[in-house]
Scaffold this active site. Structure first.
Site, mmCIF file in Angstrom:
data_model
loop_
_atom_site.group_PDB
_atom_site.id
_atom_site.type_symbol
_atom_site.label_atom_id
_atom_site.label_comp_id
_atom_site.label_asym_id
_atom_site.label_seq_id
_atom_site.Cartn_x
_atom_site.Cartn_y
_atom_site.Cartn_z
ATOM 1 N N LYS A 42 27.570 -30.907 -5.951
ATOM 2 C CA LYS A 42 28.613 -30.204 -5.655
ATOM 3 C C LYS A 42 29.617 -31.161 -4.742
ATOM 4 C CE LYS A 42 26.878 -25.710 -5.102
ATOM 5 N NZ LYS A 42 26.767 -24.111 -4.188
ATOM 6 N N TYR A 79 31.893 -19.075 -11.248
ATOM 7 C CA TYR A 79 31.245 -18.294 -10.208
ATOM 8 C C TYR A 79 31.813 -16.396 -10.422
ATOM 9 C CZ TYR A 79 28.792 -21.844 -7.592
ATOM 10 O OH TYR A 79 27.922 -22.787 -7.095
ATOM 11 N N PHE A 94 32.672 -14.426 0.245
ATOM 12 C CA PHE A 94 32.863 -15.646 0.528
ATOM 13 C C PHE A 94 33.583 -16.368 -0.942
ATOM 14 C CE2 PHE A 94 28.555 -14.687 -0.987
ATOM 15 C CZ PHE A 94 28.278 -15.352 -2.301
ATOM 16 N N ARG A 103 14.884 -25.149 -8.824
ATOM 17 C CA ARG A 103 15.338 -24.211 -7.707
ATOM 18 C C ARG A 103 14.413 -24.727 -6.533
ATOM 19 N NH1 ARG A 103 19.573 -21.019 -7.531
ATOM 20 N NH2 ARG A 103 18.657 -19.965 -5.819
ATOM 21 N N THR A 132 19.186 -21.434 -0.228
ATOM 22 C CA THR A 132 20.703 -21.589 -0.338
ATOM 23 C C THR A 132 21.187 -21.686 1.010
ATOM 24 O OG1 THR A 132 20.631 -19.593 -1.769
ATOM 25 C CG2 THR A 132 22.553 -20.152 -0.735
ATOM 26 N N ARG A 173 18.594 -29.515 -0.344
ATOM 27 C CA ARG A 173 19.458 -28.971 0.594
ATOM 28 C C ARG A 173 19.188 -29.277 2.137
ATOM 29 N NH1 ARG A 173 20.205 -23.633 -2.986
ATOM 30 N NH2 ARG A 173 22.162 -23.829 -3.767
ATOM 31 N N ASN A 207 26.573 -26.618 0.226
ATOM 32 C CA ASN A 207 25.035 -26.780 0.065
ATOM 33 C C ASN A 207 24.603 -27.643 -0.914
ATOM 34 O OD1 ASN A 207 25.510 -25.209 -2.147
ATOM 35 N ND2 ASN A 207 24.289 -23.401 -1.144
ATOM 36 N N HIS A 245 23.859 -26.909 -7.017
ATOM 37 C CA HIS A 245 23.803 -25.544 -7.639
ATOM 38 C C HIS A 245 22.516 -25.679 -8.708
ATOM 39 C CE1 HIS A 245 24.678 -21.750 -10.132
ATOM 40 N NE2 HIS A 245 24.316 -22.558 -11.170
ATOM 41 N N GLU A 249 25.385 -20.836 -18.476
ATOM 42 C CA GLU A 249 25.959 -22.020 -17.574
ATOM 43 C C GLU A 249 25.814 -23.221 -18.401
ATOM 44 O OE1 GLU A 249 24.735 -20.039 -13.520
ATOM 45 O OE2 GLU A 249 23.873 -21.890 -14.207
HETATM 46 N N1 UDP Z 1 27.744 -18.892 -0.782
HETATM 47 C C1 UDP Z 1 28.324 -18.853 0.469
HETATM 48 N N2 UDP Z 1 28.053 -17.899 1.493
HETATM 49 C C2 UDP Z 1 27.145 -16.939 1.323
HETATM 50 C C3 UDP Z 1 26.272 -17.043 0.239
HETATM 51 C C4 UDP Z 1 26.498 -18.114 -0.705
HETATM 52 O O1 UDP Z 1 29.303 -19.685 0.724
HETATM 53 O O2 UDP Z 1 27.033 -16.423 2.500
HETATM 54 C C5 UDP Z 1 27.815 -19.758 -1.646
HETATM 55 C C6 UDP Z 1 26.956 -21.154 -1.596
HETATM 56 O O3 UDP Z 1 27.610 -22.132 -2.098
HETATM 57 C C7 UDP Z 1 25.727 -20.625 -2.644
HETATM 58 C C8 UDP Z 1 26.778 -20.112 -3.724
HETATM 59 O O4 UDP Z 1 27.654 -19.297 -3.048
HETATM 60 O O5 UDP Z 1 25.312 -21.758 -3.188
HETATM 61 C C9 UDP Z 1 26.215 -18.988 -4.985
HETATM 62 O O6 UDP Z 1 25.146 -18.145 -4.007
HETATM 63 P P1 UDP Z 1 23.742 -17.761 -4.588
HETATM 64 O O7 UDP Z 1 23.434 -16.539 -3.732
HETATM 65 O O8 UDP Z 1 23.763 -17.608 -6.046
HETATM 66 O O9 UDP Z 1 22.821 -18.971 -4.111
HETATM 67 P P2 UDP Z 1 22.333 -20.281 -5.107
HETATM 68 O O10 UDP Z 1 22.110 -19.555 -6.371
HETATM 69 O O11 UDP Z 1 23.528 -21.374 -5.015
HETATM 70 O O12 UDP Z 1 21.190 -20.639 -3.838
#
Ligand code: UDP
Length: 139
Positions: free
Chosen positions: A11, A51, A59, A87, A93, A104, A114, A117, A128
């Protein structure tokens, strides 16, 4: 174990920190191969489309602004259990909850900025990958 492909994005925060190479090293150290890659500045429409599943979340607007704030590095990773493996090395996250030694934990600033992705399931990985790469770009 099955050989899989997954979509990874470094990112804007991590690209700006100049840690693409360090993150690629972690992919390689965990046995994941980079089979396609491109650096790209996402447009608002491209980030919103990527997204779309989060479009109703509070958010979403901030997430799209962040993902378009600078270039991202997009790659397809291949290997045994690539989706789960990626992952695992990404970490949670929220970097405050990410296990020590994960990408992370080491490179992310906050839950929104963070660092990386990674696809979360075979169906989303396929969608994707197709969103960013055509079949002739996959090696
Ligand atoms: N995100 C955020 N605030 C939140 C939760 C998620 O800004 O409270 C953003 C964060 O960048 C995250 C992305 O939205 O990586 C996608 O969320 P997801 O729950 O799918 O998490 P990931 O799969 O990226 O761990």
């Amino acid at each position: 174990m099955s050989k899989e492909r997954t979509l990874s994005i470094i990112k804007p925060d991590a690209v700006a920190k100049n840690v693409i190479g360090q993150i690629y090293q972690r992919f390689e150290d965990s046995g994941l191969k980079i089979v396609a890659a491109k650096m790209k500045q996402l447009s608002q429409a491209e980030a919103e489309g990527f997204y779309a599943v989060h479009s109703e979340r509070p958010f979403f607007g901030d997430l799209v602004s962040f993902m378009t704030s600078g270039p991202v590095m997009i790659q397809v990773l291949e290997g045994d259990d690539a989706i789960t493996k990626n992952r695992d090395i990404m970490g949670a996250t929220n970097p405050k909850e990410a296990a020590a030694g994960t990408i992370r934990a080491d490179f992310a600033e906050s839950i929104d900025a963070n660092a990386v992705h990674g696809s979360d399931a075979p169906e989303t990985a396929a969608q994707e990958i197709a969103y960013f790469f055509s079949s002739i770009e996959l090696n």
